[in-house]
Design a protein around this motif. Structure first.
Motif, PDB file in Angstrom:
ATOM      1  N   MET A 128      59.012  41.874  42.758  1.00 30.68           N
ATOM      2  CA  MET A 128      58.517  42.667  43.885  1.00 30.68           C
ATOM      3  C   MET A 128      58.192  41.747  45.067  1.00 30.68           C
ATOM      4  SD  MET A 128      55.134  45.124  44.079  1.00 30.68           S
ATOM      5  CE  MET A 128      55.640  45.969  42.611  1.00 30.68           C
ATOM      6  N   CYS A 129      57.537  40.645  44.791  1.00 34.28           N
ATOM      7  CA  CYS A 129      57.211  39.689  45.860  1.00 34.28           C
ATOM      8  C   CYS A 129      58.476  39.070  46.444  1.00 34.28           C
ATOM      9  CB  CYS A 129      56.295  38.582  45.329  1.00 34.28           C
ATOM     10  SG  CYS A 129      54.626  39.128  44.955  1.00 34.28           S
ATOM     11  N   LEU A 130      59.460  38.790  45.594  1.00 37.76           N
ATOM     12  CA  LEU A 130      60.714  38.193  46.061  1.00 37.76           C
ATOM     13  C   LEU A 130      61.461  39.137  46.995  1.00 37.76           C
ATOM     14  CD1 LEU A 130      62.803  35.897  45.920  1.00 37.76           C
ATOM     15  CD2 LEU A 130      63.763  37.049  43.903  1.00 37.76           C
ATOM     16  N   TRP A 131      61.580  40.410  46.613  1.00 42.58           N
ATOM     17  CA  TRP A 131      62.418  41.339  47.353  1.00 42.58           C
ATOM     18  C   TRP A 131      61.679  42.192  48.370  1.00 42.58           C
ATOM     19  CZ3 TRP A 131      67.117  39.929  47.408  1.00 42.58           C
ATOM     20  CH2 TRP A 131      67.665  39.264  46.300  1.00 42.58           C
ATOM     21  N   LYS A 132      60.380  42.398  48.188  1.00 40.74           N
ATOM     22  CA  LYS A 132      59.634  43.255  49.116  1.00 40.74           C
ATOM     23  C   LYS A 132      58.618  42.500  49.950  1.00 40.74           C
ATOM     24  CE  LYS A 132      60.531  47.259  46.417  1.00 40.74           C
ATOM     25  NZ  LYS A 132      60.454  48.631  46.440  1.00 40.74           N
ATOM     26  N   GLY A 133      58.374  41.234  49.630  1.00 41.52           N
ATOM     27  CA  GLY A 133      57.461  40.419  50.430  1.00 41.52           C
ATOM     28  C   GLY A 133      56.054  40.348  49.858  1.00 41.52           C
ATOM     29  N   ALA A 134      55.162  39.840  50.684  1.00 38.05           N
ATOM     30  CA  ALA A 134      53.778  39.563  50.275  1.00 38.05           C
ATOM     31  C   ALA A 134      53.090  40.807  49.721  1.00 38.05           C
ATOM     32  CB  ALA A 134      52.987  39.025  51.466  1.00 38.05           C
ATOM     33  N   GLN A 135      52.283  40.574  48.688  1.00 35.53           N
ATOM     34  CA  GLN A 135      51.497  41.637  48.071  1.00 35.53           C
ATOM     35  C   GLN A 135      50.024  41.222  48.074  1.00 35.53           C
ATOM     36  OE1 GLN A 135      52.894  44.611  46.808  1.00 35.53           O
ATOM     37  NE2 GLN A 135      54.695  43.781  47.845  1.00 35.53           N
ATOM     38  N   PRO A 136      49.124  42.160  48.300  1.00 30.49           N
ATOM     39  CA  PRO A 136      47.700  41.820  48.245  1.00 30.49           C
ATOM     40  C   PRO A 136      47.286  41.509  46.810  1.00 30.49           C
ATOM     41  CG  PRO A 136      47.968  44.188  48.450  1.00 30.49           C
ATOM     42  CD  PRO A 136      49.351  43.582  48.572  1.00 30.49           C
ATOM     43  N   ILE A 137      46.297  40.633  46.679  1.00 32.76           N
ATOM     44  CA  ILE A 137      45.749  40.319  45.356  1.00 32.76           C
ATOM     45  C   ILE A 137      44.239  40.177  45.480  1.00 32.76           C
ATOM     46  CG2 ILE A 137      46.106  37.813  45.594  1.00 32.76           C
ATOM     47  CD1 ILE A 137      46.828  37.891  42.504  1.00 32.76           C
ATOM     48  N   ARG A 138      43.544  40.682  44.479  1.00 33.90           N
ATOM     49  CA  ARG A 138      42.081  40.637  44.467  1.00 33.90           C
ATOM     50  C   ARG A 138      41.617  40.294  43.055  1.00 33.90           C
ATOM     51  NH1 ARG A 138      37.554  42.834  47.146  1.00 33.90           N
ATOM     52  NH2 ARG A 138      35.878  43.384  45.728  1.00 33.90           N
ATOM     53  N   PHE A 139      40.678  39.377  42.975  1.00 34.78           N
ATOM     54  CA  PHE A 139      40.075  38.971  41.709  1.00 34.78           C
ATOM     55  C   PHE A 139      38.604  39.353  41.739  1.00 34.78           C
ATOM     56  CE2 PHE A 139      43.480  36.085  42.705  1.00 34.78           C
ATOM     57  CZ  PHE A 139      44.067  35.758  41.496  1.00 34.78           C
ATOM     58  N   GLU A 140      38.124  39.935  40.639  1.00 34.58           N
ATOM     59  CA  GLU A 140      36.705  40.261  40.540  1.00 34.58           C
ATOM     60  C   GLU A 140      36.274  40.144  39.082  1.00 34.58           C
ATOM     61  OE1 GLU A 140      36.817  45.067  40.642  1.00 34.58           O
ATOM     62  OE2 GLU A 140      37.353  44.046  42.510  1.00 34.58           O
ATOM     63  N   PRO A 141      34.994  39.938  38.839  1.00 30.62           N
ATOM     64  CA  PRO A 141      34.538  39.823  37.443  1.00 30.62           C
ATOM     65  C   PRO A 141      34.818  41.111  36.679  1.00 30.62           C
ATOM     66  CG  PRO A 141      32.793  39.200  38.978  1.00 30.62           C
ATOM     67  CD  PRO A 141      33.897  39.794  39.789  1.00 30.62           C
ATOM     68  N   LEU A 142      35.197  40.957  35.423  1.00 31.56           N
ATOM     69  CA  LEU A 142      35.368  42.110  34.541  1.00 31.56           C
ATOM     70  C   LEU A 142      34.123  42.180  33.683  1.00 31.56           C
ATOM     71  CD1 LEU A 142      37.305  44.338  33.590  1.00 31.56           C
ATOM     72  CD2 LEU A 142      38.101  42.756  31.848  1.00 31.56           C
ATOM     73  N   VAL A 143      33.367  43.232  33.883  1.00 32.46           N
ATOM     74  CA  VAL A 143      32.093  43.379  33.150  1.00 32.46           C
ATOM     75  C   VAL A 143      32.156  44.542  32.181  1.00 32.46           C
ATOM     76  CG1 VAL A 143      30.611  42.241  34.785  1.00 32.46           C
ATOM     77  CG2 VAL A 143      31.164  44.641  35.111  1.00 32.46           C
TER      78      VAL A 143
END
Length: 143
Positions: A128-143
């Protein structure tokens, strides 16, 4: 007051939800620095030189860590943090075969996170990143 230890992260990458396990024993300083930056929000783009991976170019962002548990050949599902030096700071996630490199040559990054849920969708995310470009990403604690 009891200190809460974060062991897993929820990762939202494009339309996908993943779970990652922090490599607390192998990369304690890198894990602590990354957890201190949570929630961490960026964009992932396909790598240029390294093979089947996506990365977050982070410029001169300083996590205050040096090498620990570093590798130039992360396995699919492994996330590495390059702390900067001969190239910019970056985080790379392998979805297939990777030989971690930049325009200045081979790099090594600290393996600090391993995808434990959703790994079967990493190839789809990479493409998806290769063919459609940048994708948002978010990291957060899993509680």
């Amino acid at each position: 007051m009891r200190r809460i230890v974060v062991e897993k992260l929820k990762i939202i990458a494009g339309p996908m939800e993943l779970v990652g396990r922090l490599e607390l024993e192998a990369a304690p300083k890198t894990c602590a620095a990354f957890v201190a930056a949570l929630p961490f929000v960026s964009n992932i783009v396909h790598v240029r030189w390294s093979g089947e991976g996506v990365w977050m170019p982070l410029g001169d962002l300083d996590f205050g860590v040096s090498y620990e548990n570093h590798t130039s050949f992360p396995a699919p599902g492994q996330m590495v943090l390059y702390p900067g030096g001969i190239s910019e700071t970056e985080i790379l996630l392998a979805y297939g075969g990777v030989h971690f490199a930049s325009k200045v040559g081979q790099l090594a990054g600290n393996h600090f996170l391993t995808i434990t849920e959703g790994q079967e969708r990493l190839y789809e995310l990479g493409r998806m990143c290769l063919w459609k470009g940048a994708q948002p990403i978010r990291f957060e604690p899993l509680v």
